[in-house]
Motif scaffolding. Sequence first.
Motif, PDB file in Angstrom:
ATOM      1  N   ILE A 285      58.031  39.229  21.060  1.00 15.30           N
ATOM      2  CA  ILE A 285      57.964  40.679  20.766  1.00 15.30           C
ATOM      3  C   ILE A 285      56.943  41.382  21.662  1.00 15.30           C
ATOM      4  CG2 ILE A 285      56.238  40.670  18.893  1.00 15.30           C
ATOM      5  CD1 ILE A 285      58.686  42.633  17.654  1.00 15.30           C
ATOM      6  N   LEU A 286      55.912  40.657  22.094  1.00 14.38           N
ATOM      7  CA  LEU A 286      54.891  41.297  22.942  1.00 14.38           C
ATOM      8  C   LEU A 286      55.363  41.456  24.385  1.00 14.38           C
ATOM      9  CD1 LEU A 286      51.498  39.691  21.814  1.00 14.38           C
ATOM     10  CD2 LEU A 286      52.302  42.007  21.390  1.00 14.38           C
ATOM     11  N   TYR A 287      56.084  40.466  24.895  1.00 13.77           N
ATOM     12  CA  TYR A 287      56.342  40.464  26.350  1.00 13.77           C
ATOM     13  C   TYR A 287      57.820  40.524  26.724  1.00 13.77           C
ATOM     14  CZ  TYR A 287      51.482  38.972  26.328  1.00 13.77           C
ATOM     15  OH  TYR A 287      50.128  38.902  26.121  1.00 13.77           O
ATOM     16  N   GLU A 288      58.707  40.140  25.819  1.00 11.43           N
ATOM     17  CA  GLU A 288      60.114  40.011  26.226  1.00 11.43           C
ATOM     18  C   GLU A 288      61.041  41.030  25.566  1.00 11.43           C
ATOM     19  OE1 GLU A 288      59.910  35.218  27.170  1.00 11.43           O
ATOM     20  OE2 GLU A 288      60.403  35.879  25.146  1.00 11.43           O
ATOM     21  N   VAL A 289      60.505  41.788  24.618  1.00 12.00           N
ATOM     22  CA  VAL A 289      61.318  42.852  24.001  1.00 12.00           C
ATOM     23  C   VAL A 289      60.897  44.186  24.620  1.00 12.00           C
ATOM     24  CG1 VAL A 289      61.930  44.018  21.852  1.00 12.00           C
ATOM     25  CG2 VAL A 289      61.500  41.549  21.844  1.00 12.00           C
ATOM     26  N   PRO A 290      61.818  44.844  25.336  1.00  8.76           N
ATOM     27  CA  PRO A 290      61.455  46.139  25.936  1.00  8.76           C
ATOM     28  C   PRO A 290      61.668  47.266  24.930  1.00  8.76           C
ATOM     29  CG  PRO A 290      63.676  45.560  26.576  1.00  8.76           C
ATOM     30  CD  PRO A 290      63.195  44.449  25.669  1.00  8.76           C
ATOM     31  N   LEU A 291      61.130  48.446  25.246  1.00 10.41           N
ATOM     32  CA  LEU A 291      61.498  49.632  24.474  1.00 10.41           C
ATOM     33  C   LEU A 291      62.948  49.953  24.810  1.00 10.41           C
ATOM     34  CD1 LEU A 291      58.473  52.054  24.993  1.00 10.41           C
ATOM     35  CD2 LEU A 291      59.264  51.139  22.822  1.00 10.41           C
ATOM     36  N   PRO A 292      63.744  50.360  23.836  1.00 12.59           N
ATOM     37  CA  PRO A 292      65.114  50.759  24.196  1.00 12.59           C
ATOM     38  C   PRO A 292      65.049  51.990  25.107  1.00 12.59           C
ATOM     39  CG  PRO A 292      64.747  50.842  21.798  1.00 12.59           C
ATOM     40  CD  PRO A 292      63.446  50.531  22.423  1.00 12.59           C
ATOM     41  N   PRO A 293      65.877  52.056  26.151  1.00 12.20           N
ATOM     42  CA  PRO A 293      65.873  53.264  26.985  1.00 12.20           C
ATOM     43  C   PRO A 293      66.405  54.452  26.172  1.00 12.20           C
ATOM     44  CG  PRO A 293      67.063  51.442  28.024  1.00 12.20           C
ATOM     45  CD  PRO A 293      66.830  51.056  26.599  1.00 12.20           C
ATOM     46  N   PRO A 294      66.049  55.697  26.562  1.00  9.94           N
ATOM     47  CA  PRO A 294      66.525  56.863  25.798  1.00  9.94           C
ATOM     48  C   PRO A 294      68.045  56.845  25.655  1.00  9.94           C
ATOM     49  CG  PRO A 294      64.896  57.522  27.409  1.00  9.94           C
ATOM     50  CD  PRO A 294      65.178  56.079  27.666  1.00  9.94           C
TER      51      PRO A 294
ATOM     52  N   SER B 173      70.633  51.604  22.205  1.00 10.81           N
ATOM     53  CA  SER B 173      70.160  50.763  21.101  1.00 10.81           C
ATOM     54  C   SER B 173      69.792  49.384  21.647  1.00 10.81           C
ATOM     55  CB  SER B 173      71.236  50.649  20.026  1.00 10.81           C
ATOM     56  OG  SER B 173      72.452  50.225  20.617  1.00 10.81           O
ATOM     57  N   LEU B 174      68.955  48.692  20.913  1.00 11.33           N
ATOM     58  CA  LEU B 174      68.437  47.393  21.368  1.00 11.33           C
ATOM     59  C   LEU B 174      68.438  46.433  20.184  1.00 11.33           C
ATOM     60  CD1 LEU B 174      66.594  45.711  23.512  1.00 11.33           C
ATOM     61  CD2 LEU B 174      64.724  46.510  22.074  1.00 11.33           C
ATOM     62  N   LYS B 175      68.867  45.195  20.470  1.00 16.33           N
ATOM     63  CA  LYS B 175      68.839  44.152  19.440  1.00 16.33           C
ATOM     64  C   LYS B 175      67.837  43.103  19.893  1.00 16.33           C
ATOM     65  CE  LYS B 175      72.255  41.143  17.191  1.00 16.33           C
ATOM     66  NZ  LYS B 175      73.702  40.885  17.236  1.00 16.33           N
ATOM     67  N   PHE B 176      66.896  42.743  19.002  1.00 12.87           N
ATOM     68  CA  PHE B 176      66.009  41.618  19.312  1.00 12.87           C
ATOM     69  C   PHE B 176      65.951  40.726  18.077  1.00 12.87           C
ATOM     70  CE2 PHE B 176      63.234  44.892  17.598  1.00 12.87           C
ATOM     71  CZ  PHE B 176      62.318  44.215  16.804  1.00 12.87           C
ATOM     72  N   HIS B 177      65.302  39.586  18.206  1.00  8.81           N
ATOM     73  CA  HIS B 177      65.408  38.584  17.144  1.00  8.81           C
ATOM     74  C   HIS B 177      64.076  38.351  16.457  1.00  8.81           C
ATOM     75  CE1 HIS B 177      69.555  37.400  18.012  1.00  8.81           C
ATOM     76  NE2 HIS B 177      69.249  37.833  19.218  1.00  8.81           N
TER      77      HIS B 177
END
Length: 1305
Positions: A250-259, A262-266
């Motif tokens: 979550i600190l280094y590999e999940v980016p902010l979703p671009p404007p 949507s973004l899915k992370f685990h």
Amino acid sequence: MSGTNATSGAAPCRFAHYFVICGIDTETGLEPDELAALYQWLEADRQGRDPDTAAAGENFEQSPLKRTFKSKVLAHYPENVEWNPFDQDAVNMLCMPKGLSFRTQADSREPQFHSFLITREDGSRTYGFVHTFYEEVTSPQICSAMQTLYQMHQAENPSSATPSSSSSSSMDSLASSLDEADPPSSSSCRSAACGGYDASRDTLYVSKALCLITPMPFMHGCRRFLSQMHRAVTAASPPPLPLESYVHNILYEVPLPPPGRSLKFHGVYEPIVCQRPGPGELPLADFPLGQTFTLLGIENLVQLFNCTLLEMQILLYSQDYQRLMTVAEGITTLLFPFQWQHVYVPILPASLLHFLDAPVPYLMGLQSKEGTDRSKLELPQEANLCFVDIDNHCIELPEDFPQFPNKPEFIQELSEVLLRYGISPVGGAPPTSVPTTTTTPGSVSTRHPGLKSQQALRELEDDGRNGNLGGEQLAVLELLQGNTTLERLQALAKRTGVRVEALRGVGGEGEGQGGRTAVEEEELRNAKLNVQLREVFASRFTTMFADYEAFVIQSAPDLESWLTNREQMHNFDKASFLSDQPEPYLPFLSHFIETQMFATFIDNKIMSQWEEKEPLLRVFDGRIDKARLYNVRAPSLRSSNYQRCTVLKESAQAIEQRMMKIDHTAIHPHLLDMKIGQGKYEQGFFPKLQSDVLSVGPTNNKWSNRTATAQRRKDRHRQQTEHLTLDNDLKEKYMQEARSLGKNLRQPKLSDLSPAVIAQTNWKFVEGLLKECRMKTKRMLVEKMGREAVELGHGEANITGLEENTLIASLCDLLERIWSHGLQVKQGKSALWSHLLHYQAREEKLEQQQAESPVSNGPERRKSESSIGMPSLRASVIQDMRHIQSMGEIKTDVGRARAWIRLSLEKKLLSQHLKQLLSRQALTKKLYKRYAFLRCEEEKEQFLFHLLSLNTVDYFCFTSVFTTIMIPYRAVIIPIKKLSNAMTTSNPWVCVSGELGDSGVRQITKNILEMTFDCQNLGKLTTVQLGHDNSGLLAKWLVDCVMVRNEITGHTYKFPCGRWLGKGVDDGSLERVLIGELALPNADEDFGRGCRTPDMQHSPGQTRRVSITSMGGRGYKPTSAQIQEAIGEAVNSICKHFHKPEKERGSLTILLCGEVGLVGALELFFHNGFKSARLFQKTVFVWDFVEKAVAYMESADQMGDMQETAEPMGLTCVSLCHYVSAINSSPRNIGKDGKFQLLVCLGARDRLLIQWLPLLVECPVIQRMYEESALLRDRTTVNALIAVLQTLHDFPITLEASLVKGIDL
């Protein structure tokens, strides 16, 4: 607002910046919370006790389980982020605002979730999301320390058997943040337990917090991630990967979703989806607005929204930190396109309680203790405070503020949106949807056994737990509703110690629509509700400010010169903007355009011509352009019809589409290169993470390269524009100075809280208040003088009565804030009125002592004969207070203070009164702390000087606002003394009229010629009817003038007469209507009040011209040119009168019958060449000519001569005869000149003057009574006069009742 600005500049697009763990430091052991000690120091200082003794020593009265202990940041990863430096003190304080809290196995240990934000000095925000849970204490030192503390507590308080009775009484209710707020359900089991802590028998637990710090408020995503992390620790089997993998991910590999994506992370167990609005959509806001509406109810929420827009002080109050944050963020989100510009602290730590003393607008959240009574909560100032009690669903509003435009229709539209989502608009109950749970199904919960489903249901109904039931309870609730078999099974399972989980197919996280889980379904529903509610609010501003660009004043050639001269410049044409708005919107808009948030919005608009548009402004302008394209605004311009929001459907669709089709999926958590054997899994304990693998991120992932490229592009762009724009530091400096007070105090520094820092903060407040006073008085003067300059023929009008009222209301608010700064002890809601009452008590005591002492009151007896025959009024603070206290219409202290300010301002005594009030230094020292504004001598002097400048203009802000109060008036009749018959045997009477009514006929005692009477406020006085009954031998009476004074405001009006009243003398009048004007105070009476502006009614031509009455004086004959000029001026004044806004027109009677009025000018015209020689000592009057002309017309009509004349002419004859006979047959004895005046007024009102004039000119009587050279016999002049009078036909002339009394037409 949304975090959009938080990611600007160099901040790379990482979802989270830090992962933080706070809790107990086993090495340092139990330390009392020093913030609690500091609070006790501040509290003692506030109550005037010695702070050092108060803060020394431990508080043994409280059970150690209730006390607060120091928490620490145990670890944070990474060590530091360059663009967002880690503030350890602030994060620790906001993660655990109450410090550490301890529990035993008998207590409730439900995990809690809350969020916070930190505002940096440049206004950008960082968000924190915190999951707090309880972990067993394994350190024997801590357990034994707790045992010792408990024994000491018992020794101090042998009577306290149960901890529930030992809540601290020594501290004020404001210390609520320091005490643990237990949910109501736990107090019963707590007192049922054996009470307290025994190391041999009890298990001790301590709170620990997991926190994510992010640049944008993705509240739902962070909440789910943290609760899954906690689940991984409490689950029976270890998580699939070490916890470091998830934190690293979550600190280094999940980016902010671009404007717009949507973004899915685990997380540890389930995937998490979050989305970000596109460039044209409303900015991100992830806090559930539905919950805000549910907590407050729609009516309360709209009122709170209104108070926020008008920048009042707003204090939110709740036991639950997350509720404070939800309401604060919800309200600020709804302000789009505006942004809150002042102090913003949704969770106010105990150490910052002195910030409630801030004399600036603020939005703060204060945690309440369970069972604390609101009435015991002492706040430094409440005159302008909106107090929001979230848990009790109620709100206390300031007095007297304008309502939001179209409020009923607005509430109706919002209600419809809420009802579509199953939420009651009334509020006060939790949403009918699945409540957001603190724990997810599958987590271990160690609730006290015996909880029945009914209790779960009841808790949900009572909202005692914010709708946050634990996993087990929720599972129970969902399974049991309406199912008796399962209920019996559950009871059996409880007895045998088996848990019932929410089965996936029955009531847990079953699949929703489109393969989404129940939680995702709930999040989507919340997101759609959020955006639709926000669209309704945004749509109101798009309608109200559709044309704002037309009124922005772009006067500077470049950014640098604009920033340098920012304070001197007018950026927005307020008067023109308001004149273009529908009438019902004006009260609200006139207040709102004076706020800092509106000023900043306009500043951003002006700056957008030199630099990139601020994001909110860009979205708002885009919407206005779109509306213009569809031509929505044009037909409804100036219309107050409500326009509903048209984009509700598409805004919700955009959100649903992003959820249906996930745009990006982040890298899955994976094994890291870690040391083996460290951080072994132990159920229920959060392990120590390996910091080396968490201190740096990967170097080879694709989006970090994307960031680097974007960064290089930005650097190039910056180098290109650097030589074009202002140096950033310099610009920031200018901007800080250009924005008013409060901007640099938006977020108090949380780290250093020494008394010295507190003093420095207060010094900033003092400087800010002085600056605000300077700006406000200057604005009031410029606006007021601007209007009076217009009346003198210069420039254009730019203030309305409405605006004036707004400015005075904001001055009242400023004075309240100054008086509440640095108060020792607060008494009542108004600090100013409280001070006045103290002063009154002291002065009355002194008066009593002087009255009892035998010293003679020699000097007091001497009356200053400053105005002829009128005893002078002494300027007295106490007297003005007594007037206000006697006004039954005003029910509150805040209202009394405001009325007193208005009265002092109208009397031009505000500065003098306040100087008098503050001259009692002993009283000021007793009431105020050393750092208070009122004890800073130099600033206080400057402040009084600024207020003194207001004496140069006239205000009627008391008379015009309190229209229904009873006012004592004093009337004095001044005869011409040199003539013997100043005395009369007849019975005189008087009737005083003003803009708001008349006094009725008042009999005057014979030969006393002075009276006082009480009647309802007459407003500005216009006429006096004076007469007598003609009885007795000396029935003639020569009166010079009548003086009438309002005994509260001191305004004195002079009504000149200079004529006889009596039969057979002058024109035989027994009654005269006198026209008044405000008399100038004499120099000795007005000492210390400053000068006065020119009289409202005069224009330059009139002040230069010889007055009509002096023209008509004995031995002086005005030329025909002067007479014509006088008529032109009189008509001109009436035209000007009708071109003013209705509320500011003043008296039409003065313009018709006054010294330079229309009647006087026409009298001169009719007197020119009039043969008024005394035949047998009898004076002939103009009325005699009118009567003879009418008699001639009537006789001619009877003889049939008039039948040859054209039909309209005949009708005109009839109307003139009818009017003259009506005036003659009136029961009033108004004399011949009075009758002529009445005829002119009625003719002007009914638009008949220009028809009557030719009749009089044609009448043969004119040759007998007028010389050949008379103006009335000159056709050209008469035609010119008719043309001038014709212009009056455009205006609806209404006559005062005193003029037309007794005339039935």
